[in-house]
Every structure is written in C-alpha cells, then in structure tokens.
Design an enzyme around this catalytic site. Structure first.
Site, PDB file in Angstrom:
ATOM      1  N   ASP A   6       0.870  -1.165   0.000  1.00  0.00           N
ATOM      2  CA  ASP A   6       0.000   0.000   0.000  1.00  0.00           C
ATOM      3  C   ASP A   6       0.923   1.236   0.000  1.00  0.00           C
ATOM      4  OD1 ASP A   6      -2.362   1.593   0.479  1.00  0.00           O
ATOM      5  OD2 ASP A   6      -1.665   1.784   2.552  1.00  0.00           O
ATOM      6  N   LEU A   7       0.371   2.387  -0.306  1.00  0.00           N
ATOM      7  CA  LEU A   7       1.220   3.600  -0.359  1.00  0.00           C
ATOM      8  C   LEU A   7       1.071   4.470   0.900  1.00  0.00           C
ATOM      9  CD1 LEU A   7       3.046   5.576  -2.035  1.00  0.00           C
ATOM     10  CD2 LEU A   7       0.913   6.610  -2.842  1.00  0.00           C
ATOM     11  N   LYS A 142     -10.736  -0.901  -2.416  1.00  0.00           N
ATOM     12  CA  LYS A 142     -10.597  -1.709  -1.204  1.00  0.00           C
ATOM     13  C   LYS A 142     -11.842  -1.445  -0.341  1.00  0.00           C
ATOM     14  CE  LYS A 142      -5.609  -0.829  -1.328  1.00  0.00           C
ATOM     15  NZ  LYS A 142      -4.460  -0.153  -0.690  1.00  0.00           N
ATOM     16  N   ASP A 167      -1.806  -0.591   6.047  1.00  0.00           N
ATOM     17  CA  ASP A 167      -2.052   0.085   7.327  1.00  0.00           C
ATOM     18  C   ASP A 167      -3.548   0.324   7.575  1.00  0.00           C
ATOM     19  OD1 ASP A 167      -2.392   2.096   5.349  1.00  0.00           O
ATOM     20  OD2 ASP A 167      -2.111   3.635   6.886  1.00  0.00           O
TER      21      ASP A 167
HETATM   22  C1  BG6 Z   1      -5.682   5.721   0.103  1.00  0.00           C
HETATM   23  C2  BG6 Z   1      -5.771   6.493   1.390  1.00  0.00           C
HETATM   24  O1  BG6 Z   1      -4.385   5.262  -0.074  1.00  0.00           O
HETATM   25  O2  BG6 Z   1      -6.038   6.543  -1.012  1.00  0.00           O
HETATM   26  C3  BG6 Z   1      -7.166   7.102   1.525  1.00  0.00           C
HETATM   27  O3  BG6 Z   1      -5.532   5.627   2.475  1.00  0.00           O
HETATM   28  C4  BG6 Z   1      -7.476   7.942   0.297  1.00  0.00           C
HETATM   29  O4  BG6 Z   1      -7.175   7.890   2.694  1.00  0.00           O
HETATM   30  C5  BG6 Z   1      -7.344   7.098  -0.950  1.00  0.00           C
HETATM   31  O5  BG6 Z   1      -8.797   8.464   0.379  1.00  0.00           O
HETATM   32  C6  BG6 Z   1      -7.599   7.904  -2.229  1.00  0.00           C
HETATM   33  O6  BG6 Z   1      -6.565   8.826  -2.391  1.00  0.00           O
HETATM   34  P1  BG6 Z   1      -6.564  10.043  -3.401  1.00  0.00           P
HETATM   35  O7  BG6 Z   1      -5.142  10.495  -3.384  1.00  0.00           O
HETATM   36  O8  BG6 Z   1      -6.979   9.484  -4.742  1.00  0.00           O
HETATM   37  O9  BG6 Z   1      -7.536  11.037  -2.897  1.00  0.00           O
HETATM   38 MG    MG Z   2      -2.763   3.144   3.566  1.00  0.00          MG
END
Ligand code: BG6
Ligand code: MG
Length: 216
Positions: A6-7, A142, A167
């Site tokens: 995951d990032l 997810k 996480d």
């Molecule tokens: C996930 C985060 O990696 O990405 C979330 O944990 C977030 O909190 C989701 O809403 C989407 O991210 P983004 O950058 O497309 O708004």
């Molecule tokens: Mg995460």
C-alpha cells in the site's frame, strides 16, 4: 513470492495529510471528525471517504456539491503533497526494499490513491516498483480485492504467493479477499485480521520476511 505495498501510511507518511485535508472539509461543513472516524477512511477511495464523512454528519448533498468537495479536498491534499521530499519515506522502507532487491523478490504498489504516481515521483521511488496499480485503474476500491489481484497479475505471480503490506482495515480485508498474506502496520486491535502486525514499518522483523521467503 512477491510483495504488494500500500502507499499512504506504508511507504510514505501521507496518511496525516489525508486526515488534515478531510478535517478541514469536515470543519467547514460543521461535521465532527476525529482520528477514530479517520480510521474508517483509510485505504478507502476518495469518493467513498466523502460519503463516509457526510454520513457522519447525517448530511445529504447534491452530486454537484459532492464534486466540488472532492475537488476541494484534493486541492488541499495536493498542497501538502507538492512539498514532499524523500524525507517523507517512512523509516524502515528503504531497508526493506533493499532487502527485497538483494533477494530478487519483486514488489508492486497497490494503492487506492489517484495521486500515487505523483507521490512516488516526489519521493524518488517511482522507478523501484516492478508494477504500479492505483486508484485510476480499478473499478472496485478496497476492501474489494481488485487492486491487489491486478498487482499480482502485473507481477505475473499467483495471488497466494503475494504478501500485502497495509495500514488500513479496508486494505487488510482486500488482501484477505484476494487470498494473500498480509502484514499490518499499525495497531493490533485495529488490524487484527492481518497475519502479523508491526507498529511501524521500521519495526518489521526482517527474520519474519526471511522465513516467508524461505518457506516459499
Ligand atoms: C488511500 C488512502 O491510499 O487513497 C485514503 O488511504 C485515500 O485515505 C485514498 O482516500 C484515495 O486517495 P486520493 O489520493 O486518490 O484522494
Ligand atoms: Mg494506507
């Protein structure tokens, strides 16, 4: 054997920026929002996060307003992202990636974020991943397994040979649904469905990783 990371909150410390950006929007909308509420937003797509936030405040708004709030949150979030440097790679990550490289174990990114490529570029890690799957590529976010299954496909490995590092509750559930092993990063109480939980990336026991590789 391959890894899928995951990032946000695993590779980089962006979970705090998502929280700050959602908090700012929640304040503006008069919706009470705390860190416990935020746990449910982690790993969840941007649009689903907004739905959760609105449901916390019992708010119903038009599609046009939703669009406006999504853009507003992302603008705020990107204002933090644009300032990111390699300093925001979480401790323990470079050592783990080095270890995997040294053992010829390939790894992919499996993130819900539509900003994933930008963030990896900001912190200089983009080139290191063998494959990247992000929020622009998947139809089902997810806890659906799609993001990780696509990662396995790109890495050309079977799902059961993948280890996910996550996480978020939604991410651990997605890994489980994909039939993959899962290392949780955070609180044991929150991420109980993972095979093992380490408080932080820097706490990952390299012997645990060695055993995973050797028993493969
Ligand atoms: C996930 C985060 O990696 O990405 C979330 O944990 C977030 O909190 C989701 O809403 C989407 O991210 P983004 O950058 O497309 O708004
Ligand atoms: Mg995460």
């Amino acid at each position: 054997m391959a890894f899928i990371f995951d990032l946000d909150g695993v590779i980089v410390d962006t979970a705090k920026y998502h929280y700050l950006a959602w908090h700012q929007l929640a304040d503006r909308l008069g919706i009470p929002f705390n860190k416990a509420d935020n746990e449910r937003l982690k790993g969840v797509s941007r649009v689903q996060s907004l739905e959760l936030l609105l449901s916390l405040g019992g708010r119903r708004i038009s599609a046009a307003e939703k669009q406006q709030y999504l853009e507003e949150k992302n603008r705020q979030y990107l204002s933090f992202v644009h300032k990111m440097t390699t300093d925001e790679i979480l401790p323990g990550v470079p050592a783990l990636l080095d270890f995997l490289d040294a053992n010829h174990i390939r790894y992919a990114l499996g993130s819900a974020s539509k900003n994933a490529a930008l963030i990896l570029q900001k912190v200089g890690l983009y080139e290191r991943f063998s494959a990247i799957v992000d929020g622009n590529e998947v139809a089902q976010a997810k806890p659906a397994p799609e993001v990780f299954l696509l990662g396995a496909q790109k890495l050309k490995v079977q799902a059961q040979d993948c280890v996910v590092v996550e996480d978020a509750i939604a991410g651990v559930e997605a890994a489980r649904a994909a039939g993959m092993k899962c290392i949780g990063i955070g609180d044991k109480e929150v991420l109980g469905k993972a095979d093992i939980v380490f408080k932080e990336m820097a706490d990952i026991d390299i012997n645990y990783i060695k055993n995973l590789i050797n028993n493969d």
